[in-house]
Design a protein around this motif. Structure first.
Motif, PDB file in Angstrom:
ATOM      1  N   TRP A  43       0.814  -1.214   0.000  1.00 15.32           N
ATOM      2  CA  TRP A  43       0.000   0.000   0.000  1.00 15.32           C
ATOM      3  C   TRP A  43       0.848   1.265   0.000  1.00 15.32           C
ATOM      4  O   TRP A  43       0.352   2.349  -0.354  1.00 15.32           O
ATOM      5  N   MET A  44       2.121   1.154   0.371  1.00 17.89           N
ATOM      6  CA  MET A  44       2.983   2.336   0.348  1.00 17.89           C
ATOM      7  C   MET A  44       3.224   2.834  -1.076  1.00 17.89           C
ATOM      8  O   MET A  44       3.505   4.012  -1.297  1.00 17.89           O
ATOM      9  N   SER A  45       3.116   1.936  -2.047  1.00 22.10           N
ATOM     10  CA  SER A  45       3.310   2.338  -3.444  1.00 22.10           C
ATOM     11  C   SER A  45       2.005   2.755  -4.107  1.00 22.10           C
ATOM     12  O   SER A  45       2.012   3.157  -5.277  1.00 22.10           O
ATOM     13  N   ALA A  46       0.902   2.640  -3.392  1.00 17.92           N
ATOM     14  CA  ALA A  46      -0.398   2.951  -3.986  1.00 17.92           C
ATOM     15  C   ALA A  46      -0.494   4.389  -4.505  1.00 17.92           C
ATOM     16  O   ALA A  46      -0.987   4.607  -5.629  1.00 17.92           O
ATOM     17  N   ALA A  97      -1.170   5.170  -8.366  1.00 19.80           N
ATOM     18  CA  ALA A  97      -2.386   5.892  -8.754  1.00 19.80           C
ATOM     19  C   ALA A  97      -2.053   7.074  -9.659  1.00 19.80           C
ATOM     20  O   ALA A  97      -2.711   7.300 -10.679  1.00 19.80           O
ATOM     21  N   LEU A  98      -1.018   7.832  -9.294  1.00 19.31           N
ATOM     22  CA  LEU A  98      -0.614   8.970 -10.125  1.00 19.31           C
ATOM     23  C   LEU A  98      -0.103   8.506 -11.482  1.00 19.31           C
ATOM     24  O   LEU A  98      -0.394   9.116 -12.513  1.00 19.31           O
ATOM     25  N   PHE A  99       0.667   7.414 -11.481  1.00 21.23           N
ATOM     26  CA  PHE A  99       1.171   6.886 -12.748  1.00 21.23           C
ATOM     27  C   PHE A  99       0.023   6.435 -13.642  1.00 21.23           C
ATOM     28  O   PHE A  99       0.020   6.690 -14.851  1.00 21.23           O
ATOM     29  N   GLY A 100      -0.946   5.762 -13.047  1.00 21.70           N
ATOM     30  CA  GLY A 100      -2.088   5.324 -13.841  1.00 21.70           C
ATOM     31  C   GLY A 100      -2.895   6.484 -14.382  1.00 21.70           C
ATOM     32  O   GLY A 100      -3.348   6.460 -15.532  1.00 21.70           O
TER      33      GLY A 100
END
Length: 311
Positions: A30-33, A37-40
């Protein structure tokens, strides 16, 4: 009386695990979420939109109309786009052949600890600080056949029309690109050379190896992964050159310097054909990803191991 060194405990030889579970402890997914999200939102979604738009006809103002594979057929049979693909391949290959050895030699030179090398390193790094548009404007002025460097110095050879000649324009563009980006790759090699253990050179010196032998048998092998990284950035970066060429030549004379990124812009914003421009954009993305993955696989970079001393 000697005491044997304690053997490494099993708990130290494997990742820590939570009590009662078989999972290794570590950073939560979840730390990379937020980053994902921004990348997506700003990368994946626009790419999907461009892919969909490549199957539509749109002038940028009205409503898009579905045309199927018509845009793809017209784009892949357009002689201007085919010429742009050829020029892009030439720019990619020649840029790498020019930038790679020059960057490597400059990086090895700048890795020395002498004070004069530090001063020269600053001078070599200066082109990277200038914007591409400023560099293009400066070179346009310097290469002007009437008021540029050639007439000012009274050198007829320099006074020719470098940018207006279709046989010379592309080579001028390649030289300016190299002048702009060699400093960045030299910096990569400088950092890589300074991470090579000094003990390797000391051992080679005791064995009677000269500087050339040390370069080919120690420096180059130790810079394997730096060369891979630099080459990937050079090749993929060649697919994104736009601003420098747009300001320097505008794609001309004729279509002599109209590479794919510039062809994409001119097709979309001057011919008002966003569908075909999207096709070119998809081609650039696919080629860039394919080249990156191919270099990664062929070089074994996906199995990178640290070459640093003490690791």
């Amino acid at each position: 009386m000697t005491v044997a060194a304690p053997s490494e405990s099993p708990a130290r030889s494997r990742p820590d695990r939570r009590p009662g579970t078989g999972r290794a402890q570590g950073p939560s997914v979840w730390m990379s979420a937020p980053a994902l999200a921004l990348f997506g939102l700003f990368a994946v979604v626009p790419l999907v939109g461009v892919l969909v738009l490549s199957f539509m006809s749109w002038d940028g103002l009205g409503d898009p109309a579905w045309t199927g594979t018509d845009n793809w057929g017209r784009t892949l049979s357009d002689p201007v786009t085919l010429n742009a693909m050829r020029l892009t391949a030439v720019v990619t290959i020649v840029s790498w052949l020019f930038q790679a050895p020059v960057s490597l030699l400059l990086g090895v030179f700048m890795a020395g600890r002498q004070r004069y090398r530090a001063v020269l390193s600053v001078l070599y790094f200066l082109p990277l600080l200038f914007s591409a548009a400023a560099v293009a404007i400066a070179f346009r002025a310097l290469l002007d056949p009437n008021f540029g460097l050639g007439p000012a110095l009274g050198v007829p050879w320099l006074a020719q029309d470098w940018i207006g000649n279709p046989d010379l324009a592309l080579w001028v563009v390649l030289f300016v690109i190299g002048w702009c980006f060699v400093p960045f790759h030299s910096l990569l090699y400088q950092g890589g050379v300074r991470q090579i253990p000094v003990s390797l050179y000391e051992a080679a010196l005791l064995d009677g190896a000269g500087r050339v032998q040390q370069f080919f048998h120690i420096t180059l092998p130790q810079l394997k992964y730096t060369i891979i990284t630099s080459s990937t950035l050079m090749i993929v970066g060649s697919l994104t050159y736009f601003d420098l060429i747009f300001v320097l030549t505008g794609g001309g004379p004729g279509n002599a310097t109209r590479i794919l990124p510039l062809d994409m812009y001119l097709t979309g914003f001057r011919s008002y054909d966003m569908g075909r421009a999207s096709v070119i954009a998809v081609i650039l993305v696919v080629v860039g990803l394919a080249v990156s993955l191919a270099l990664n696989r062929l070089s074994g970079a996906h199995r990178m191991e640290s070459q640093m001393e003490g690791v």
